[in-house]
Design an enzyme around this catalytic site. Structure first.
Site, PDB file in Angstrom:
ATOM      1  N   CYS A 101       0.857  -1.192   0.000  1.00  0.00           N
ATOM      2  CA  CYS A 101       0.000   0.000   0.000  1.00  0.00           C
ATOM      3  C   CYS A 101       0.888   1.234   0.000  1.00  0.00           C
ATOM      4  O   CYS A 101       1.798   1.343   0.805  1.00  0.00           O
ATOM      5  CB  CYS A 101      -0.887  -0.017   1.242  1.00  0.00           C
ATOM      6  SG  CYS A 101      -1.783   1.515   1.501  1.00  0.00           S
ATOM      7  N   CYS A 139      -4.017   7.192  -1.323  1.00  0.00           N
ATOM      8  CA  CYS A 139      -5.348   7.151  -1.947  1.00  0.00           C
ATOM      9  C   CYS A 139      -6.456   7.660  -1.023  1.00  0.00           C
ATOM     10  O   CYS A 139      -7.455   8.192  -1.510  1.00  0.00           O
ATOM     11  CB  CYS A 139      -5.684   5.732  -2.390  1.00  0.00           C
ATOM     12  SG  CYS A 139      -4.410   5.009  -3.429  1.00  0.00           S
ATOM     13  N   THR A 169      -4.265   4.587   7.550  1.00  0.00           N
ATOM     14  CA  THR A 169      -3.199   4.247   6.600  1.00  0.00           C
ATOM     15  C   THR A 169      -2.404   5.486   6.217  1.00  0.00           C
ATOM     16  O   THR A 169      -2.965   6.473   5.763  1.00  0.00           O
ATOM     17  CB  THR A 169      -3.832   3.616   5.344  1.00  0.00           C
ATOM     18  OG1 THR A 169      -4.514   2.437   5.736  1.00  0.00           O
ATOM     19  CG2 THR A 169      -2.783   3.279   4.308  1.00  0.00           C
ATOM     20  N   GLU A 204      -0.148   1.739   9.382  1.00  0.00           N
ATOM     21  CA  GLU A 204      -1.416   2.150   9.979  1.00  0.00           C
ATOM     22  C   GLU A 204      -1.152   2.694  11.380  1.00  0.00           C
ATOM     23  O   GLU A 204      -0.214   2.261  12.043  1.00  0.00           O
ATOM     24  CB  GLU A 204      -2.411   0.986  10.072  1.00  0.00           C
ATOM     25  CG  GLU A 204      -3.267   0.797   8.826  1.00  0.00           C
ATOM     26  CD  GLU A 204      -2.544   0.054   7.723  1.00  0.00           C
ATOM     27  OE1 GLU A 204      -1.638  -0.743   8.053  1.00  0.00           O
ATOM     28  OE2 GLU A 204      -2.852   0.261   6.542  1.00  0.00           O
ATOM     29  N   HIS A 221     -13.132   4.764  -2.586  1.00  0.00           N
ATOM     30  CA  HIS A 221     -12.063   3.932  -2.010  1.00  0.00           C
ATOM     31  C   HIS A 221     -12.236   2.465  -2.419  1.00  0.00           C
ATOM     32  O   HIS A 221     -11.245   1.740  -2.545  1.00  0.00           O
ATOM     33  CB  HIS A 221     -12.043   4.093  -0.487  1.00  0.00           C
ATOM     34  CG  HIS A 221     -10.659   3.933   0.078  1.00  0.00           C
ATOM     35  ND1 HIS A 221      -9.556   4.523  -0.482  1.00  0.00           N
ATOM     36  CD2 HIS A 221     -10.198   3.219   1.133  1.00  0.00           C
ATOM     37  CE1 HIS A 221      -8.479   4.182   0.197  1.00  0.00           C
ATOM     38  NE2 HIS A 221      -8.842   3.389   1.175  1.00  0.00           N
ATOM     39  N   TYR A 229      -9.295   0.030  -4.661  1.00  0.00           N
ATOM     40  CA  TYR A 229      -8.751  -1.310  -4.412  1.00  0.00           C
ATOM     41  C   TYR A 229      -8.663  -2.144  -5.687  1.00  0.00           C
ATOM     42  O   TYR A 229      -7.861  -3.075  -5.773  1.00  0.00           O
ATOM     43  CB  TYR A 229      -9.611  -2.028  -3.364  1.00  0.00           C
ATOM     44  CG  TYR A 229      -9.283  -1.641  -1.936  1.00  0.00           C
ATOM     45  CD1 TYR A 229      -9.011  -0.323  -1.596  1.00  0.00           C
ATOM     46  CD2 TYR A 229      -9.241  -2.589  -0.926  1.00  0.00           C
ATOM     47  CE1 TYR A 229      -8.696   0.036  -0.298  1.00  0.00           C
ATOM     48  CE2 TYR A 229      -8.926  -2.242   0.385  1.00  0.00           C
ATOM     49  CZ  TYR A 229      -8.663  -0.932   0.691  1.00  0.00           C
ATOM     50  OH  TYR A 229      -8.349  -0.580   1.978  1.00  0.00           O
ATOM     51  N   CYS A 289      -4.952  -0.750  -6.832  1.00  0.00           N
ATOM     52  CA  CYS A 289      -3.752  -1.034  -6.029  1.00  0.00           C
ATOM     53  C   CYS A 289      -3.576  -2.524  -5.763  1.00  0.00           C
ATOM     54  O   CYS A 289      -2.470  -3.058  -5.844  1.00  0.00           O
ATOM     55  CB  CYS A 289      -3.777  -0.251  -4.727  1.00  0.00           C
ATOM     56  SG  CYS A 289      -5.095  -0.690  -3.590  1.00  0.00           S
ATOM     57  N   GLU A 293      -6.171  -5.740   4.882  1.00  0.00           N
ATOM     58  CA  GLU A 293      -6.669  -4.442   4.396  1.00  0.00           C
ATOM     59  C   GLU A 293      -7.667  -4.658   3.254  1.00  0.00           C
ATOM     60  O   GLU A 293      -8.653  -3.937   3.132  1.00  0.00           O
ATOM     61  CB  GLU A 293      -5.488  -3.592   3.924  1.00  0.00           C
ATOM     62  CG  GLU A 293      -5.854  -2.168   3.546  1.00  0.00           C
ATOM     63  CD  GLU A 293      -4.635  -1.397   3.074  1.00  0.00           C
ATOM     64  OE1 GLU A 293      -3.800  -1.038   3.923  1.00  0.00           O
ATOM     65  OE2 GLU A 293      -4.508  -1.170   1.864  1.00  0.00           O
TER      66      GLU A 293
END
Lengths: 488, 73
Positions: A100, A104, A191, A257, A292, A296, A299, A447
């Site tokens: 990650c 974002c 994050t 995180e 979001h 995903y 990413c 995640e």
């Protein structure tokens, strides 16, 4: 300074005076901390690629606010092409970092806050969108990383924010002053928070009138007075404190995180974008989550590319690359990975303009995308471990290879294809371990499950958007049902 | 020097570094200021489809990364 370099970004973090706690101690120099630094490197990649000619088409955009060239992570989507480019950019960054890259959440927050505040201003006569766009212009001009902070700690899940025994379980306004507000509470699982210059706070769920103090959105510098960070542990994180770079699997990059505590933090009015307008909290949550969930698809497919590559590489190192079952597993991994990506692209291609002009993804397809992401990376990981073999969890440590007495045995008995060294084999096994069990699995698996909302959150949205009665009507028409109870 | 624009290379068929190197070598030998080369990294040909490309002045040539590297060889 519309486009910072990666080194300028890293140096800019040194200027911030954040209060960060890791393993029970306050960290003074977090930028060079061995556990934290890989996550900074990952975020820095969002800057590095923006300067590369072969990637700038994805990593940069022309600002709708200033007309200047900016980093795409600070952009408001102006069309479906922007939405698709976002997913492609995220896939690229996942490939380059294998983790990650953390930028974002703020990006998705900008686009959600922009469209919702615009509608608030139109309907309520407020000036939230004007304030927000002035703030975003500042972010674009300085090429900042902004943490989009949504998830509250939530306390007793059966109770609304205002019903909690501890009123601070959701971030809320504790005081209204002539020049701003004072907020208290905490945001969990944040994050990249420590790698951010700013924090953009949004409410975590739909609020009712009784919860209006919790319907609050604002932005503060990440080192504002009253903010502290408690760093989240990751599986195998202390390997980063050991000598060597093999056992960590991905030495350069990692995720991050933290729990952010807001201990009576002052926010000036010009940085407040919602304060009590509980009727709009649901729309803000829904749009942020939608963006979001689209993210995903990009990413995670990029990280999936790395894991598929690792499975192919370990099969060559171990001499099984021509086995038909290995090829079949690699094809299956690719099919699963491209399914995620396809959903990310699809929800982008079917996006639409909101009243502010900012484009929104198709919410149904974005939720379908994320629901796939909650389980397909687990299937891909299983296949990668299948190809890698048991060594992925039984391999001795890097220090064992440095022991003069046992090194000869490890070199001898862990050697496979002669064109690769034993160390090559160890490095690839450790990368697969990292992504499927170790620090990388935090981002690639858990995640994927809970980030941007747990699976049930996507199912609720899909159920809400599915229009089952329309589908029943289609079936009834074809079946020849003519009764009065027929679906409308 | 000729203008070269890349699609962004999110999931390219050929390593973008090899493509860039090949293009730089090739166009050092044949400089053309009135022409832009649009390099697509894969068969999806995103650059060919982008609206912004319509605004590029002069001659525009679309190529794929595979074509570029094949030419070098």
């Amino acid at each position: 300074m519309p486009l910072m370099t990666s080194s300028e970004y890293i140096e800019s973090l040194r200027k911030q005076k954040k209060r960060i706690f890791l393993a029970g101690e306050m960290i003074e120099n977090y930028v060079d901390h061995p556990i934290i630094r890989p996550s900074i490197n990952a975020c820095a990649m969002t800057y590095e690629l923006s300067h590369k000619p072969e990637h700038e088409e994805l990593l940069t955009a022309i600002s709708s606010l200033t007309g200047k060239k900016i980093n795409r992570f600070t952009h408001l989507h102006q069309n479906t092409e922007d939405l698709i480019k976002k997913v492609k950019m995220q896939r690229l960054l996942g490939q380059k970092t294998g983790c990650c890259f953390q930028r974002c959440v703020g990006f998705d927050g900008f686009n959600a806050v922009d469209s919702v505040t615009f509608e608030m201003d139109q309907e309520l006569g407020t000036e939230y969108n004007k304030r927000f766009r002035a703030y975003l212009e500042y972010v674009q001009e300085n090429d900042l990383v902004v943490d989009g902070a949504m998830t509250d700690t939530k306390g007793d899940r059966r109770l609304a924010p205002s019903e909690q025994q501890d009123p601070d379980q959701f971030v809320h306004v504790v005081e209204r002053k002539p020049n701003g507000i004072v907020v208290r509470g905490a945001k969990a699982h944040q994050t990249g928070a420590i790698n951010s210059h700013e924090i953009l706070v949004m409410p975590t769920q739909t609020m009712r009138e009784a919860d209006k103090d919790y319907a609050v959105s604002f932005a503060v510098p990440a080192d504002a007075k009253g903010i502290l960070y408690i760093y989240g542990r990751q599986s195998c994180d202390t390997r980063r404190l050991e000598e060597g770079d093999i056992d960590v699997g991905n030495a350069m990059f990692g995720g991050q995180e933290a729990l952010i505590v807001f201990n009576d933090v002052f926010v000036p009015w010009e940085r407040v974008f919602m304060c009590g307008e509980y009727q709009y909290s649901g729309a803000l949550v829904e749009r942020f989550a939608g963006y979001h969930r689209q993210s995903y698809g990009g990413c995670k497919s990029g990280v999936g590319d790395v894991l598929i590559g690792a499975a192919q590489a370990i099969s060559k190192i171990q001499g099984i690359e021509k086995a038909s079952h290995v090829k079949d597993k690699l094809v299956e991994m690719t099919h699963l990975n491209e399914t995620i990506y396809a959903c990310g692209v699809a929800c982008s291609a079917e996006g639409r303009p909101t009243a502010s002009g900012t484009y929104l993804i198709d919410l149904m397809l974005a939720n379908v995308c994320k629901l796939h992401v909650t389980h397909l990376p687990y299937l891909i990981s299983r296949l990668a471990q299948d190809v890698a073999g048991g060594l992925v969890v039984t391999l001795p440590g890097e220090q064992d290879f440095k022991n003069p007495e046992i090194r000869q045995y490890l070199e001898k008995y862990y050697r496979s294809a002669t064109s690769y060294s034993t160390e090559d084999r160890c490095r690839m096994q450790r990368l697969i371990e990292n992504l499927t069990l170790g620090m990388g699995a935090v981002g690639y698996l858990t995640e994927s499950l809970h980030g941007a909302g747990s699976p049930q959150a996507q199912k609720i949205m899909i159920g809400r958007l599915a229009n089952f009665d329309y589908k029943a009507g289609l079936a009834e028409e074809l079946a020849g049902i003519k009764s009065s109870a027929k679906s409308e | 020097m000729i203008k070269i624009k890349y699609c962004g290379n999110c999931n390219p068929d050929v390593n973008p570094k090899d493509v860039k190197k090949a293009l730089e070598t090739f166009f050092t030998e044949i400089p053309r200021e009135d022409t832009s080369i649009m390099v697509n990294g894969c068969s999806r040909a995103c650059l060919t489809k982008r609206k912004s490309v319509e605004e590029v002045k002069g001659k525009v040539i679309f190529v794929s990364s595979k074509d570029v590297v094949r030419r070098e060889r």
